[in-house]
Design a protein around this motif. Structure first.
Motif, PDB file in Angstrom:
ATOM      1  N   SER A 174       0.809  -1.225   0.000  1.00 24.75           N
ATOM      2  CA  SER A 174       0.000   0.000   0.000  1.00 24.75           C
ATOM      3  C   SER A 174       0.841   1.274   0.000  1.00 24.75           C
ATOM      4  N   SER A 175       1.946   1.254   0.722  1.00 24.68           N
ATOM      5  CA  SER A 175       2.730   2.480   0.905  1.00 24.68           C
ATOM      6  C   SER A 175       3.863   2.648  -0.093  1.00 24.68           C
ATOM      7  N   GLY A 176       4.316   1.548  -0.673  1.00 29.74           N
ATOM      8  CA  GLY A 176       5.468   1.629  -1.564  1.00 29.74           C
ATOM      9  C   GLY A 176       6.792   1.522  -0.830  1.00 29.74           C
ATOM     10  N   LEU A 177       6.730   1.387   0.491  1.00 31.68           N
ATOM     11  CA  LEU A 177       7.946   1.200   1.286  1.00 31.68           C
ATOM     12  C   LEU A 177       8.348  -0.274   1.249  1.00 31.68           C
ATOM     13  N   SER A 178       9.605  -0.518   1.513  1.00 32.23           N
ATOM     14  CA  SER A 178      10.057  -1.913   1.564  1.00 32.23           C
ATOM     15  C   SER A 178       9.639  -2.523   2.902  1.00 32.23           C
ATOM     16  N   GLU A 179       9.616  -3.842   2.925  1.00 35.36           N
ATOM     17  CA  GLU A 179       9.257  -4.525   4.178  1.00 35.36           C
ATOM     18  C   GLU A 179      10.286  -4.217   5.259  1.00 35.36           C
ATOM     19  N   GLU A 180      11.560  -4.071   4.866  1.00 36.64           N
ATOM     20  CA  GLU A 180      12.611  -3.739   5.835  1.00 36.64           C
ATOM     21  C   GLU A 180      12.345  -2.368   6.464  1.00 36.64           C
ATOM     22  N   GLU A 181      11.901  -1.405   5.660  1.00 33.54           N
ATOM     23  CA  GLU A 181      11.597  -0.066   6.195  1.00 33.54           C
ATOM     24  C   GLU A 181      10.420  -0.135   7.166  1.00 33.54           C
ATOM     25  N   ILE A 182       9.450  -0.953   6.852  1.00 30.82           N
ATOM     26  CA  ILE A 182       8.278  -1.084   7.723  1.00 30.82           C
ATOM     27  C   ILE A 182       8.655  -1.781   9.029  1.00 30.82           C
ATOM     28  N   ILE A 183       9.511  -2.778   8.954  1.00 36.75           N
ATOM     29  CA  ILE A 183       9.988  -3.459  10.169  1.00 36.75           C
ATOM     30  C   ILE A 183      10.736  -2.478  11.048  1.00 36.75           C
ATOM     31  N   ALA A 184      11.543  -1.618  10.422  1.00 38.53           N
ATOM     32  CA  ALA A 184      12.273  -0.590  11.186  1.00 38.53           C
ATOM     33  C   ALA A 184      11.296   0.372  11.838  1.00 38.53           C
ATOM     34  N   LEU A 185      10.229   0.745  11.129  1.00 36.14           N
ATOM     35  CA  LEU A 185       9.223   1.638  11.706  1.00 36.14           C
ATOM     36  C   LEU A 185       8.497   0.956  12.866  1.00 36.14           C
ATOM     37  N   ARG A 186       8.242  -0.332  12.731  1.00 35.44           N
ATOM     38  CA  ARG A 186       7.564  -1.082  13.787  1.00 35.44           C
ATOM     39  C   ARG A 186       8.391  -1.074  15.086  1.00 35.44           C
TER      40      ARG A 186
END
Length: 123
Positions: A109-121
């Motif tokens: 949905s966001s266009g971010l990588s899964e690694e970026e989302i894990i970092a945000l989490r």
């Protein structure tokens, strides 16, 4: 092609520009520019630039400066837009994380990588 003398100078518009670009005799320039202020400016610029090499060099330097400045502004705007899009994607991802949405779905949905989302989490 028609000879220059077969075209009436008073017809104006595009014909005057074509005659100017074709290189009509300077004695006819005044007639060509009667109702064409932009054409007069082009003729004045051409006459000025053809006077000496130094004036031509200065003009070309000025044109290069203006082109470079426009390119820098365009590049800065593109970078700013990219940063804004990234910030928007991060905000969306954070909001989706709050609602417990799956990492893969957020990435899609966001266009971010899964690694970026894990970092945000982890924040």
């Amino acid at each position: 092609m028609f000879p220059v003398y077969s075209i009436k100078f008073e017809s104006g518009g595009l014909v005057n520009w074509l005659l100017f670009l074709k290189g009509v005799d300077k004695s006819n320039w005044e007639v060509l520019t009667m109702n064409e202020p932009v054409l007069k400016k082009a003729m004045d610029t051409l006459e000025f630039l053809s006077q000496d090499a130094e004036a031509r060099r200065l003009y070309e330097d000025r044109q290069k400066y203006l082109h470079d400045k426009a390119s820098m502004i365009e590049e800065a705007l593109a970078e700013g837009e990219a940063r804004g899009e990234k910030r928007k994607a991060i905000q969306m991802a954070l909001e989706l994380l709050k609602h417990g949405v799956d990492t893969a779905a957020i990435a899609k949905s966001s266009g971010l990588s899964e690694e970026e989302i894990i970092a945000l989490r982890k924040q």
